[in-house]
Design a protein around this motif. Structure first.
Motif, PDB file in Angstrom:
ATOM      1  N   ILE A 381      54.968   0.539 -10.354  1.00 38.70           N
ATOM      2  CA  ILE A 381      55.032   0.271  -8.915  1.00 38.70           C
ATOM      3  C   ILE A 381      54.016   1.154  -8.212  1.00 38.70           C
ATOM      4  O   ILE A 381      53.812   2.317  -8.609  1.00 38.70           O
ATOM      5  N   TYR A 382      53.338   0.607  -7.227  1.00 35.87           N
ATOM      6  CA  TYR A 382      52.343   1.347  -6.448  1.00 35.87           C
ATOM      7  C   TYR A 382      52.891   1.482  -5.035  1.00 35.87           C
ATOM      8  O   TYR A 382      53.189   0.491  -4.385  1.00 35.87           O
ATOM      9  N   MET A 383      53.050   2.735  -4.555  1.00 32.41           N
ATOM     10  CA  MET A 383      53.604   2.976  -3.224  1.00 32.41           C
ATOM     11  C   MET A 383      52.554   3.606  -2.323  1.00 32.41           C
ATOM     12  O   MET A 383      51.763   4.463  -2.776  1.00 32.41           O
ATOM     13  N   ALA A 384      52.580   3.217  -1.056  1.00 31.22           N
ATOM     14  CA  ALA A 384      51.576   3.713  -0.123  1.00 31.22           C
ATOM     15  C   ALA A 384      52.184   4.093   1.205  1.00 31.22           C
ATOM     16  O   ALA A 384      53.110   3.439   1.682  1.00 31.22           O
ATOM     17  N   THR A 385      51.656   5.145   1.815  1.00 29.57           N
ATOM     18  CA  THR A 385      51.931   5.588   3.185  1.00 29.57           C
ATOM     19  C   THR A 385      53.370   6.020   3.393  1.00 29.57           C
ATOM     20  O   THR A 385      54.306   5.236   3.267  1.00 29.57           O
ATOM     21  N   ASN A 386      53.544   7.241   3.762  1.00 25.43           N
ATOM     22  CA  ASN A 386      54.868   7.810   3.876  1.00 25.43           C
ATOM     23  C   ASN A 386      55.693   7.205   5.001  1.00 25.43           C
ATOM     24  O   ASN A 386      55.194   6.918   6.086  1.00 25.43           O
ATOM     25  N   ARG A 387      56.993   7.014   4.744  1.00 35.05           N
ATOM     26  CA  ARG A 387      57.908   6.571   5.792  1.00 35.05           C
ATOM     27  C   ARG A 387      59.031   7.579   6.028  1.00 35.05           C
ATOM     28  O   ARG A 387      59.521   7.726   7.143  1.00 35.05           O
ATOM     29  N   SER A 388      59.476   8.258   4.954  1.00 31.67           N
ATOM     30  CA  SER A 388      60.502   9.277   5.133  1.00 31.67           C
ATOM     31  C   SER A 388      60.305  10.356   4.082  1.00 31.67           C
ATOM     32  O   SER A 388      59.717  10.101   3.032  1.00 31.67           O
ATOM     33  N   TRP A 389      60.806  11.561   4.385  1.00 25.26           N
ATOM     34  CA  TRP A 389      60.624  12.641   3.430  1.00 25.26           C
ATOM     35  C   TRP A 389      61.791  13.633   3.553  1.00 25.26           C
ATOM     36  O   TRP A 389      62.236  13.944   4.646  1.00 25.26           O
ATOM     37  N   SER A 390      62.275  14.074   2.439  1.00 25.99           N
ATOM     38  CA  SER A 390      63.386  15.024   2.424  1.00 25.99           C
ATOM     39  C   SER A 390      63.336  15.816   1.127  1.00 25.99           C
ATOM     40  O   SER A 390      63.089  15.251   0.066  1.00 25.99           O
ATOM     41  N   ILE A 391      63.552  17.143   1.229  1.00 28.78           N
ATOM     42  CA  ILE A 391      63.478  17.996   0.048  1.00 28.78           C
ATOM     43  C   ILE A 391      64.420  19.168   0.255  1.00 28.78           C
ATOM     44  O   ILE A 391      64.691  19.560   1.402  1.00 28.78           O
ATOM     45  N   ASP A 392      64.940  19.726  -0.817  1.00 26.28           N
ATOM     46  CA  ASP A 392      65.939  20.790  -0.666  1.00 26.28           C
ATOM     47  C   ASP A 392      65.305  22.122  -0.290  1.00 26.28           C
ATOM     48  O   ASP A 392      64.080  22.249  -0.230  1.00 26.28           O
ATOM     49  N   ASP A 393      66.161  23.117  -0.045  1.00 30.26           N
ATOM     50  CA  ASP A 393      65.663  24.374   0.515  1.00 30.26           C
ATOM     51  C   ASP A 393      64.919  25.225  -0.499  1.00 30.26           C
ATOM     52  O   ASP A 393      64.299  26.210  -0.118  1.00 30.26           O
ATOM     53  N   LYS A 394      64.971  24.840  -1.759  1.00 29.99           N
ATOM     54  CA  LYS A 394      64.175  25.548  -2.773  1.00 29.99           C
ATOM     55  C   LYS A 394      62.934  24.741  -3.167  1.00 29.99           C
ATOM     56  O   LYS A 394      62.159  25.182  -4.013  1.00 29.99           O
ATOM     57  N   ARG A 395      62.783  23.569  -2.567  1.00 31.68           N
ATOM     58  CA  ARG A 395      61.611  22.705  -2.823  1.00 31.68           C
ATOM     59  C   ARG A 395      61.666  22.081  -4.211  1.00 31.68           C
ATOM     60  O   ARG A 395      60.627  21.835  -4.838  1.00 31.68           O
ATOM     61  N   LEU A 396      62.883  21.777  -4.673  1.00 32.47           N
ATOM     62  CA  LEU A 396      63.067  21.199  -5.996  1.00 32.47           C
ATOM     63  C   LEU A 396      63.420  19.715  -5.942  1.00 32.47           C
ATOM     64  O   LEU A 396      62.731  18.893  -6.514  1.00 32.47           O
ATOM     65  N   ASN A 397      64.515  19.388  -5.307  1.00 34.95           N
ATOM     66  CA  ASN A 397      65.061  18.020  -5.296  1.00 34.95           C
ATOM     67  C   ASN A 397      64.498  17.297  -4.078  1.00 34.95           C
ATOM     68  O   ASN A 397      64.794  17.649  -2.950  1.00 34.95           O
ATOM     69  N   PHE A 398      63.678  16.282  -4.319  1.00 34.72           N
ATOM     70  CA  PHE A 398      63.064  15.583  -3.193  1.00 34.72           C
ATOM     71  C   PHE A 398      63.363  14.093  -3.255  1.00 34.72           C
ATOM     72  O   PHE A 398      63.676  13.540  -4.323  1.00 34.72           O
ATOM     73  N   GLN A 399      63.263  13.460  -2.112  1.00 25.79           N
ATOM     74  CA  GLN A 399      63.302  12.004  -2.018  1.00 25.79           C
ATOM     75  C   GLN A 399      62.327  11.582  -0.928  1.00 25.79           C
ATOM     76  O   GLN A 399      62.383  12.088   0.185  1.00 25.79           O
ATOM     77  N   PHE A 400      61.426  10.691  -1.278  1.00 30.13           N
ATOM     78  CA  PHE A 400      60.462  10.180  -0.326  1.00 30.13           C
ATOM     79  C   PHE A 400      60.583   8.673  -0.221  1.00 30.13           C
ATOM     80  O   PHE A 400      60.889   7.992  -1.201  1.00 30.13           O
TER      81      PHE A 400
END
Lengths: 479, 443
Positions: A381-400
């Protein structure tokens, strides 16, 4: 203005500072927002003031004033000391400062067209025309264009003898089209979500050719409403350059801030999964991953001559062939960690305490291309251009979340997909990078809205990136 | 008459008959004492003064702000703003100026807080830190106080003062963190020791956390979690601009939430903060946003009110032309249950202290992703049976509060920190039927 900054420093020294520095700043900002061919907002902001910080024991004391008189600046220095002295109530080990050369210098952002001299009507008319072009596409409910310009002059002095003047010019903007469906909305942006920003003048805006891209942006937004949903599962993920730029910002840039690693940002922004004892040995990602923090890249948003401690802007290796080798530091954090200062301290305006911020934190380019990467991918899958971003306080677990995606089957782009998301754990994700583009596809993306500190302040940061592939990433996270 | 009203009048006078104008002047002091690793490391203060002018010349609108208030600077501000307005096209959505109106005779101001000393803030920090010997404390104590003056060429002329103070922080063990928060109008009300004790308890009780399998769980959410949900609902849903643009879930008059849900905005109440008029000079009043689970009203400024043929609700904010109206004195209706009683009613679920790094995936569905932080606890058969490592959630806030989904409402209402800041909302804890956790320590 040097005299004002110096008066503030002298006020602090007279009141007992071990070290003091001050910035006198004059800044202006222009903001233009157009929605559906109407200029919703045309705003001009000018700020001027003096901010002085003074070091006593384990704490910085900082005070800022908009009053531009010698007496007020001197009084600000005294207030900074009063504030720093109060910190002794809850004291820690004394803060030291790493040595830096004392500079008497000046710097100006190279630029061709002063953005504040371009007629307002030309700027507004361009955005209105872009908005109109997007509205001509059926299904588009919201057609937005925006421009932002900053002009900042700083006069910096310190008790060690620094005397630096800088004039930084920044420009940029973007457009986006939103299709409104019954149950959801879909948006497409150009050049990236929230716009693209660089150091430079109005030539930055002209180069990105907003009118030439408006049609495609709107057509894709409209098409997204009826596109199939991004599937759930694990698959090979190809990220477009600006999305990868944000990935770098969130999962590398913030993680390597030395003040976070030392625990100085723990309550708000957080800490880091990185431990100083592993600097030089921790595997951050695959051997393709080489990241630099470079404040000298011409035209990039995080470029300057000297940081707000008078340290020259410089290039620092952060990750070298997958191994973590560098941090983002200031004189205080560098001294605390026994590292050289990186020249990365900036404050948002005269009224914010300078702190370690990203400069241009980006991936060095690879030798592939997006076409080759897609051609090499059997099922992804090819994804382009950010729509949402979230990451934990240690910068480990992210979801974009991205605005748009396409399936990739047997080396070719397939169907458009909507609501694409992906998630991961930082070092595992970067270890999965196995192809990286370069050449013309390597772009210095600019992020104008990096928040940090209390009170909150905003930094302008740059992130060089090109498309890249990551193997077996979890995609399609649903609510 | 204060010097701020004088200044606003001076700017209005410089505009003269060249256009419609509104002037907003703010002057005050903001100070913040920040600590980490159990000592104060950043200690800041600022004296603030700014003038914001908006002019409309035959419907062509422009605005400008400056921190310089000498006569020359003000003349330049006015002339440049008028010139910029003349170069624009007519704004079809320009609603005109607010008419003169009386502002409620309520003030949320405390002089001692406005002029609080760094020593006083340090004392609150010390009390927070001292309750956690052997732990690492981080956070801040902040105070702010100021005056807002507003005048316009339609005759509205109002002024107000306000103060706010906050202690917010965490205690950390080597493996965990727990948070505490208190916001009040007066610094004297802050209890650093009490807030620090909450943070300490959460940190100590979550020191040995286990990894929980993601999935849907019944939850008891602490006020910080609810605060983030409600401010998102307001920013992306109950915001009339979002509705006008077709980007909102909100339908006035429709049962969109559980009938136990009540949300209102009231700057006049004893627990509120801020001044009693908005950025357009419209007086504040109590506005019911959700009543008995029915969406009762939207937050309007004059621009959206004109567009949707209604009246401003007094929620205009600076930059509202782009972002819309936003309520800043929110209250969530309370229930009669203690937190312990709500926990006791859960067979298997989680108690969540805070949500962190929350971002909306789509404003219309109100699906938001974020993470738990600063103390997440397993509930089994009505008791806390351990703590869990941080979890990622992906959840529609509207669905989570939907009909039949609110199982309990707490009696513990207080100011709670939210994703958008402090001092915006009073809310209790709530118990919800389910919450969708989509990731954990392993991704």
């Amino acid at each position: 203005m040097f005299d004002l900054a110096q008066a503030a420093v002298e006020g602090a020294l007279a009141a007992g500072a071990a070290y003091a520095d001050a910035r006198a700043i004059v800044s202006k900002q222009e903001t233009i927002d157009v929605l559906n061919q109407n200029a919703e907002s045309v705003d001009h902001t000018e700020k001027a003031g003096v901010g002085v910080r003074a070091l006593i024991g384990s704490s910085w004391g900082f005070f800022a004033t908009a009053k531009l008189t010698d007496a007020s600046a001197r009084a600000a220095g005294e207030r900074a000391i009063e504030i720093a002295n109060a910190s002794a109530e809850v004291a820690g080990p004394p803060l030291e400062l790493a040595d830096v050369p004392v500079a008497d210098a000046s710097y100006e952002t190279p630029h061709d067209e002063d953005p504040f001299s371009v007629p307002l009507s030309e700027k507004v008319d361009m955005l209105v025309a872009v908005s109109a072009a997007m509205q001509r596409v059926p299904g588009i409910g919201l057609a937005r264009g925006s421009l932002r310009f900053w002009d900042t002059s700083k006069w910096f002095t310190s008790s060690q003898g620094h005397r630096i003047h800088q004039h930084v010019v920044e420009s940029g903007g973007g457009l986006d089209a939103t299709a409104i469906g019954e149950a959801e909305t879909q948006r497409r942006s150009y050049p990236q979500s929230f716009g693209q920003y660089e150091t430079g003048g109005y030539e930055v805006v002209r180069r990105w050719d907003f009118p030439g891209k408006a049609g495609r942006v709107a057509e894709e937004a409209a098409a997204l409403l009826t596109a199939p949903e991004c599937p759930e599962g694990e698959m090979d993920l190809i990220l477009e350059g600006s999305q990868l730029g944000l990935q770098i910002h969130e999962s590398v840039g913030h993680a390597i801030e030395l003040d976070r690693i030392l625990g100085w940002e723990a309550a708000f922004a957080g800490t880091s999964f990185l431990e100083l004892s592993k600097l030089g040995s921790f595997r951050y990602g695959s051997p393709l991953m080489s990241i630099i923090a470079d404040a000298t890249i011409p035209g990039a948003l995080g470029t300057f001559g000297f940081d707000d401690e008078g340290t020259p802007g410089q290039r620092v290796d952060v990750v070298r062939e997958g191994i973590w080798v560098g941090v983002l530091s200031g004189r205080d954090s560098a001294a605390a960690a026994g590292l050289p200062p990186g020249g990365m301290v900036r404050g948002d305006g005269y009224n914010r305490l300078p702190m370690a911020r990203m400069t241009n934190v980006g991936l060095l380019p690879g030798d592939s291309s997006l076409e080759e990467i897609i051609g090499d991918t059997r099922d992804g899958i090819y994804m382009a251009t950010n729509r949402s971003w979230s990451i934990d306080d240690k910068r480990l677990n992210f979801q974009f979340g991205a605005e748009i995606a396409w399936e990739v089957k047997r080396g070719k782009l397939g169907r458009m997909l909507r609501n694409p998301t992906y998630t991961g754990i930082t070092p595992r994700f970067w270890a999965a990078m196995d192809m990286l583009a370069g050449g013309d596809e390597w772009v210095h993306w600019g992020t104008p809205n990096c928040g940090k500190g209390q009170p909150i302040q905003v930094a302008h940061t740059g992130h060089s990136a090109a498309p890249a592939r990551f193997r077996e990433v979890r995609v399609g996270v649903k609510g | 008459m204060s010097r701020y009203l004088d200044l606003a009048d001076q700017v209005l006078g410089l505009v003269g008959d060249r256009g419609e104008a509104e002037v907003l002047v703010y002057g005050g002091i903001e100070a913040l004492t920040r600590f980490a690793n159990s000592f104060i490391h950043q200690n800041v203060g600022e004296e603030q003064l700014s003038v914001t002018l908006k002019v409309a010349v035959d419907g062509r609108v422009s605005s400008a702000t400056s921190t310089q208030t000498d006569d020359d600077a003000l003349r330049r501000l006015v002339d440049a703003t008028i010139e910029a307005a003349r170069l624009r096209s007519v704004d079809p959505d320009w609603p005109g100026l607010a008419a003169p109106a009386v502002v409620p005779a309520v003030e949320h101001y405390d002089e001692a807080t406005h002029f609080a000393s760094p020593a006083e803030r340090a004392a609150v920090v010390k009390a927070f830190v001292d309750v956690g010997p052997g732990l690492k404390a981080a956070g801040y104590c902040g105070t702010e106080g100021g005056t807002v003056a507003f005048v316009n060429s339609a005759g509205q002329r109002v002024e107000g003062r306000s103060t706010r103070s906050t202690i917010d922080g965490i205690h950390q063990t080597g493996t965990s963190a727990g948070s505490g928060h208190q916001t009040a109008g007066r610094l004297a009300e802050l209890d650093g020791a009490a807030v620090g004790s909450v943070a300490r308890r959460r940190a100590v009780e979550s020191a040995e956390a286990f990894d929980l399998e993601p999935g849907e769980y019944e939850v008891v959410l602490a006020p910080e979690c609810v605060a983030t949900m409600v401010v998102f609902l307001c920013a992306y849903g109950l915001n009339a601009k979002q509705v006008a643009e077709g980007q909102s879930f909100a339908e006035v008059g429709k049962q969109q939430f559980d009938d136990r849900v009540a949300i209102w905005d009231d700057a006049t109440g004893p627990g509120a903060l801020g001044v009693l008029f908005d950025a357009e000079g419209t007086p504040k009043r109590r506005v019911e946003l959700v009543t008995g689970g029915v969406t009762a009203s939207l937050a309007h400024d004059r621009r959206t009110a004109r567009k949707l043929d209604t009246e401003s609700t007094g929620h205009a904010v600076p930059g509202g032309e782009t972002w819309g109206a936003f309520p800043t004195n929110l209250f969530v209706g309370v229930g009669g249950e203690t937190v312990e009683e709500m926990i006791a009613a859960v067979e298997r679920g989680l108690y969540v202290s805070t949500f962190n790094y929350n971002r909306v995936l789509d404003p219309k569905t109100q699906v938001v992703t974020g993470l738990t932080r600063n103390g997440t606890f397993m509930i089994t058969n009505g008791e806390i049976t351990g703590s869990v490592t941080n979890l990622r959630y992906t959840q529609s806030f509207v669905e989570a509060l939907g009909p039949g989904r609110v199982l309990g409402l707490g009696s513990d209402s207080r100011f709670a920190a939210s994703e958008f800041g402090d001092g915006l909302i009073h809310t209790p804890s709530v118990r919800l039927a389910s919450w969708n956790f989509t990731g954990g320590a392993e991704g």
